[in-house]
Design a protein around this motif. Structure first.
Motif, mmCIF file in Angstrom:
data_model
loop_
_atom_site.group_PDB
_atom_site.id
_atom_site.type_symbol
_atom_site.label_atom_id
_atom_site.label_comp_id
_atom_site.label_asym_id
_atom_site.label_seq_id
_atom_site.Cartn_x
_atom_site.Cartn_y
_atom_site.Cartn_z
ATOM 1 N N PHE A 6 -46.157 -16.601 -53.071
ATOM 2 C CA PHE A 6 -46.249 -18.084 -53.437
ATOM 3 C C PHE A 6 -46.208 -18.103 -54.894
ATOM 4 O O PHE A 6 -45.742 -19.235 -55.330
ATOM 5 C CB PHE A 6 -47.798 -18.484 -52.764
ATOM 6 N N ASP A 7 -46.740 -17.266 -55.615
ATOM 7 C CA ASP A 7 -46.708 -17.442 -57.130
ATOM 8 C C ASP A 7 -45.218 -17.311 -57.784
ATOM 9 O O ASP A 7 -45.329 -17.966 -58.742
ATOM 10 C CB ASP A 7 -47.685 -16.753 -57.761
ATOM 11 N N THR A 8 -44.548 -16.986 -56.874
ATOM 12 C CA THR A 8 -42.922 -17.051 -57.491
ATOM 13 C C THR A 8 -42.241 -18.365 -56.988
ATOM 14 O O THR A 8 -41.072 -18.449 -57.186
ATOM 15 C CB THR A 8 -42.039 -15.597 -57.265
ATOM 16 N N PHE A 9 -42.869 -19.052 -56.227
ATOM 17 C CA PHE A 9 -42.345 -19.978 -55.482
ATOM 18 C C PHE A 9 -42.297 -21.585 -56.463
ATOM 19 O O PHE A 9 -43.698 -21.909 -56.588
ATOM 20 C CB PHE A 9 -42.744 -20.317 -54.164
ATOM 21 N N VAL A 10 -41.242 -21.998 -56.907
ATOM 22 C CA VAL A 10 -41.608 -23.191 -57.148
ATOM 23 C C VAL A 10 -41.373 -24.608 -56.833
ATOM 24 O O VAL A 10 -40.677 -24.685 -55.742
ATOM 25 C CB VAL A 10 -40.265 -23.471 -58.580
ATOM 26 N N ILE A 11 -42.536 -25.285 -56.940
ATOM 27 C CA ILE A 11 -42.662 -26.435 -55.939
ATOM 28 C C ILE A 11 -41.711 -27.922 -56.695
ATOM 29 O O ILE A 11 -42.032 -28.080 -57.593
ATOM 30 C CB ILE A 11 -44.323 -26.833 -55.748
ATOM 31 N N HIS A 51 -44.195 -26.185 -48.535
ATOM 32 C CA HIS A 51 -44.944 -25.411 -49.487
ATOM 33 C C HIS A 51 -46.351 -25.634 -48.868
ATOM 34 O O HIS A 51 -47.035 -24.717 -48.711
ATOM 35 C CB HIS A 51 -44.679 -25.531 -50.585
ATOM 36 N N ALA A 52 -46.832 -26.859 -48.898
ATOM 37 C CA ALA A 52 -48.230 -27.172 -48.421
ATOM 38 C C ALA A 52 -48.700 -26.735 -47.193
ATOM 39 O O ALA A 52 -49.386 -26.110 -46.626
ATOM 40 C CB ALA A 52 -48.554 -28.925 -48.609
#
Ligand code: ADP
Ligand code: MG
Length: 441
Positions: free
Chosen positions: A111-116, A124-125
């Motif tokens: 998740f922390d490398t995923f840009v929203i 994502h949510a």
């Protein structure tokens, strides 16, 4: 003020996003114009700060006429003594690492490398909700969308997050092809029992690219039973595909209907800002020094596939290393020059766009270029003008001329109009994405 805020967010967020972000947050205090809000994780904090906090300032001002500053604290984050914290996290993360290896999760897909961004916000949510509470909300969770848009990434992120919460959870990631191969091998080797045991005992099953189940009767049959067992046991299932279940040829009706029990979310191509943000994140994580305008340039060159976008960055990086010069926009232009013919197979012409739009809306080219003012023609005409502006290098007067000799201000107006619609109207978004996809083929 919180009630009011909740109402405002409810209006602008989809229900899963609302559940994922707003419901999970608790207002703690409002003192000296500082609104303290407790959120469950660092990820929530970051998301709030990046995307939601501005609304607090806005609504706060509306209600109090003063400036409200939101401050986010993370739940249960007590200042422990350093030693204990370090020891504990290494122990846990060792198990997590081992288990994520066992589950075949890619450590980079978290998740922390995923840009929203706009195109993946909802996915994502939903992924977050499912990762935090597997089996309880959207089951199965189904992601669909084009190649290289982050489906696999999000799916792995769910796995990582679940392992972080429950280090001994049993998680299995497979592509639909490996599932099929495992199944066929189990028949040949007479190990069906072990196969079933393996797949039906997991807490989280991730099956990627299920469009490849098409045509595989026996595999579908087996998957149907796997699905039922897991579902009935309250285990989480996450699936991806390049299209909706009912659009997958030869997928059994009973599977299609089961997949619809949960939530299907699409991922659409990232807009320019998201592409820039993705490149920025990637560049930072590799300690690359790249000026903003160069990142924008790269993001402008590749607009539909994040894997290709990453590929472009690697290419620019390699080019810079080989030539021993810094990364600049002109270096990037050189590096990507030879890519262009491949990624844009043919130069798009205005005519090609007009033809594609006509085909899509079943209207005549003559009408598209004509002067009729009925909505069924006006909107496609504006879309065609918009796309001509976006996708070709033609000047505004030239575009106007190609549309039956219209003034360039008409083109500007059409472009603005569609741009506005794109922000609010999901039907238009979908239609334009579809047309672009057709044009890309
Ligand atoms: P898909 O499964 O939809 O074909 P992937 O999940 O394999 O796409 O994504 C392709 C590449 O793009 C991966 O390297 C992934 O990490 C990256 N990627 C996709 N979406 C994002 C995003 N929102 N933020 C950062 N990287 C992303
Ligand atoms: Mg994938």
């Amino acid at each position: 003020i919180w009630k009011e805020l909740e109402d405002d967010y409810r209006k602008i967020l989809t229900p899963p996003s609302f559940n994922a972000w707003i419901e999970q947050a608790t207002p703690i205090s409002l003192e000296n114009n500082i609104l303290t809000i407790e959120v469950p994780s660092a990820l929530h904090k970051e998301y709030w700060e990046k995307n939601l906090a501005s609304k607090i300032v806005e609504t706060g001002f509306k209600l109090t006429g003063g400036e409200i500053t939101p401050v986010f604290i993370i739940q249960n984050e007590q200042p422990k003594t350093e030693e204990v914290v370090v020891k504990k996290t290494t122990e846990v993360s060792d198990i997590v690492i081992q288990n994520s290896k066992k589950a075949l999760l890619n450590p980079k897909y978290a998740f922390d490398t995923f840009v929203i961004g706009k195109g993946n916000q909802m996915a994502h949510a939903a992924a977050l909700v499912v990762a935090e509470d597997p089996g309880a909300t959207y089951n199965p969770l189904f992601f669909y969308g084009g190649v290289g848009l982050g489906k696999t990434h999000l799916m792995h992120a769910i796995g990582h997050q679940m392992l972080a919460n429950q280090p001994d959870a049993k998680i299995k990631y497979v592509t639909s092809e490996s599932f099929a191969n495992d199944f066929i091998n189990s028949i040949q080797n007479r190990t069906s029992e072990a196969f079933r045991q393996e797949y039906r005992s997991v807490d989280l099953l991730l099956v990627d690219d299920i469009q490849f189940f098409a045509d595989k009767e026996g595999t579908q049959e087996e998957f149907f039973h796997t699905f039922n067992t897991l579902y009935n046991d309250g285990r989480q299932i996450v699936l991806t595909s390049d299209r909706l279940p009912n659009e997958i040829p030869k997928l059994q009706e009973r599977l299609v209907s089961r997949f619809a029990w949960g939530l299907s979310v699409d991922i659409t191509p990232p807009d320019l800002e998201t592409r820039i943000a993705i490149l920025r994140k990637k560049a930072d994580s590799e300690n690359l020094e790249i000026p903003d305008d160069t990142l924008s340039y790269i993001a402008g060159q590749i607009d539909s596939n994040i894997r290709e976008l990453e590929g472009a960055l690697v290419r620019v990086q390699a080019y810079s290393a080989m030539s021993g010069s810094e990364i600049t926009t002109s270096l990037a232009a050189d590096a990507l020059k030879s890519l262009k013919p491949a990624s844009r197979k043919k130069e798009l012409s205005i005519l090609l766009i007009q033809e594609e739009v006509c085909k899509y809306y079943h209207i005549k080219l003559k009408d598209l270029k004509g002067k009729k003012r009925v909505k069924t023609i006006v909107v496609p005409r504006q879309i065609a003008m918009f796309l001509s502006r976006e996708l070709t290098d033609n000047s505004l007067p030239k575009i106007g001329a190609e549309f039956g000799g219209k003034d360039h201000t008409t083109v500007i107006h059409a472009h603005e109009k569609i741009q506005q619609l794109l922000e609010t109207d999901i039907t238009i978004q979908k239609e334009i994405t579809d047309i672009k996809q057709q044009l890309n083929q």
